[in-house]
Design an enzyme around this catalytic site. Structure first.
Site, PDB file in Angstrom:
ATOM      1  N   SER A   1       1.932 -31.067 -74.859  1.00 22.04           N
ATOM      2  CA  SER A   1       0.712 -30.594 -75.515  1.00 22.04           C
ATOM      3  C   SER A   1      -0.315 -30.066 -74.535  1.00 22.04           C
ATOM      4  O   SER A   1      -1.335 -29.515 -74.942  1.00 22.04           O
ATOM      5  CB  SER A   1       0.089 -31.735 -76.327  1.00 22.04           C
ATOM      6  OG  SER A   1      -0.278 -32.806 -75.471  1.00 22.04           O
TER       7      SER A   1
ATOM      8  N   HIS B   1       5.210 -26.274 -78.604  1.00 17.21           N
ATOM      9  CA  HIS B   1       4.337 -27.390 -78.938  1.00 17.21           C
ATOM     10  C   HIS B   1       4.171 -27.500 -80.448  1.00 17.21           C
ATOM     11  O   HIS B   1       3.459 -26.721 -81.082  1.00 17.21           O
ATOM     12  CB  HIS B   1       2.967 -27.198 -78.265  1.00 17.21           C
ATOM     13  CG  HIS B   1       1.987 -28.276 -78.598  1.00 17.21           C
ATOM     14  ND1 HIS B   1       0.625 -28.046 -78.649  1.00 17.21           N
ATOM     15  CD2 HIS B   1       2.161 -29.599 -78.901  1.00 17.21           C
ATOM     16  CE1 HIS B   1       0.012 -29.166 -78.975  1.00 17.21           C
ATOM     17  NE2 HIS B   1       0.919 -30.118 -79.134  1.00 17.21           N
TER      18      HIS B   1
ATOM     19  N   GLU C   1       2.784 -23.849 -81.217  1.00 23.58           N
ATOM     20  CA  GLU C   1       2.317 -23.043 -80.086  1.00 23.58           C
ATOM     21  C   GLU C   1       3.523 -22.717 -79.204  1.00 23.58           C
ATOM     22  O   GLU C   1       4.206 -23.632 -78.726  1.00 23.58           O
ATOM     23  CB  GLU C   1       1.295 -23.816 -79.247  1.00 23.58           C
ATOM     24  CG  GLU C   1      -0.078 -23.915 -79.842  1.00 23.58           C
ATOM     25  CD  GLU C   1      -1.064 -24.602 -78.892  1.00 23.58           C
ATOM     26  OE1 GLU C   1      -2.133 -24.005 -78.644  1.00 23.58           O
ATOM     27  OE2 GLU C   1      -0.773 -25.711 -78.401  1.00 23.58           O
TER      28      GLU C   1
ATOM     29  N   ASN D   1      -5.300 -28.017 -77.813  1.00 23.34           N
ATOM     30  CA  ASN D   1      -5.973 -29.149 -77.172  1.00 23.34           C
ATOM     31  C   ASN D   1      -7.147 -28.734 -76.302  1.00 23.34           C
ATOM     32  O   ASN D   1      -8.045 -29.548 -76.057  1.00 23.34           O
ATOM     33  CB  ASN D   1      -4.963 -29.965 -76.366  1.00 23.34           C
ATOM     34  CG  ASN D   1      -4.170 -30.889 -77.267  1.00 23.34           C
ATOM     35  OD1 ASN D   1      -4.701 -31.438 -78.222  1.00 23.34           O
ATOM     36  ND2 ASN D   1      -2.891 -31.036 -76.979  1.00 23.34           N
TER      37      ASN D   1
END
Length: 283
Positions: free
Chosen positions: A119, A140, A152, A190
């Site tokens: 992540s 991800h 992602e 993130n």
């Protein structure tokens, strides 16, 4: 070569979720982990989720059985030899991932793509430890994987176009919406989410508001389905701290400095829902 056989390394919540959606989409999947107990828990989790989906009328018994028939388990990394794609979903630790990718690089066939579900960690650095850096990529998934539609796709600086296009195609086959991201700390999800959570923790740390009121502001004022502190507990405060440290180290910018209260909760072993206590108490 088309992707038909997928090995998922790591049978925890993320890995078992990835294995489930891959098997549901028609791929032959091997779910691998280091011991039988972990693999068994992963398969049992998949079985429970599929049974619940049948009960709710989302899938049929035939679809459930077909998914389970396409799933096998392994504790022997050598089983990855026949994979067209390996998706790694082990602990979020760069050294562990690099060691695993070095091992996989020696085991799998020349055409095999190696994807990591990290992540926040640098795909470029992971790719560099292999002899196939062009075939290494980030994939991800969001948690919980069977529910969340986003993936992602992170391109390392070495990732070649053919690898990217194949992973984009796989994401589409999994009925996911993919976004293309370049390899920067935290990627997109993130890099945006974790500083927001960290700032929410600062408001509690500074006595601005209680966790309940902070979450209420974000739910009712910003229409978020879940407050940031509830979400942090769900993700795991240890994971949140680790990602904030990756951002802080990667960018060298004080705006990514982890809140002292977050660090203190982790030191206390208060990781959130998985330990029964975080910003809220769970029974």
């Amino acid at each position: 070569m088309d992707v038909r056989n997928i090995v998922v390394v790591g049978a925890g919540q993320m890995g078992s979720g990835i294995a489930q959606v891959c098997a549901q989409s028609g791929y032959h999947v091997v779910l691998h982990d280091i011991n039988e107990d972990i693999v068994e828990r992963g398969i049992n989790s998949i079985h429970r989720l599929l049974t619940r989906a049948v009960e709710k009328g989302r899938i049929t018994d035939i679809e459930k059985d077909g998914t389970l028939n396409r799933l096998t388990t392994s504790t022997d990394i050598g089983r990855a030899h026949d994979a067209d794609l390996v998706i790694e979903a082990v602990i979020e630790n760069l050294d562990v991932k690099k060691e695993l990718f070095q091992q996989l690089d020696q085991v799998v066939a020349a055409h095999t793509i190696l994807a990591t579900n990290t992540s926040s960690l640098p795909i470029t650095e992971i790719a560099a430890v292999t002899n196939r850096p062009g075939k290494v990529i980030g994939m991800h998934f969001m948690n919980p994987v069977p529910v969340m539609k986003l993936v992602e796709i992170i391109r390392a600086i070495q990732t070649d176009e053919e690898t990217y296009l194949k992973i984009e195609s796989v994401a589409k086959e999994l009925n996911k919406t993919s976004v293309t991201v370049n390899d920067f700390p935290g990627f997109v999800a993130n890099r945006i989410l974790m500083p927001m959570i960290n700032e929410a923790i600062y408001t509690v740390y500074e006595g601005v508001a209680s966790p309940e009121d902070v979450d209420t502001v974000m739910k009712l004022g910003m229409n978020h389905p879940m407050g940031p502190l509830t979400l942090a507990d769900f993700i795991g405060l240890d994971t949140c701290l680790y990602i904030m440290e990756v951002l802080y180290e990667g960018f060298g910018d004080s705006k990514y400095r982890p809140c002292p209260l977050l660090r203190q909760y982790v030191q206390a072993g208060w990781y959130g829902k998985k330990t029964g206590k975080g910003f809220y108490t769970y029974t």
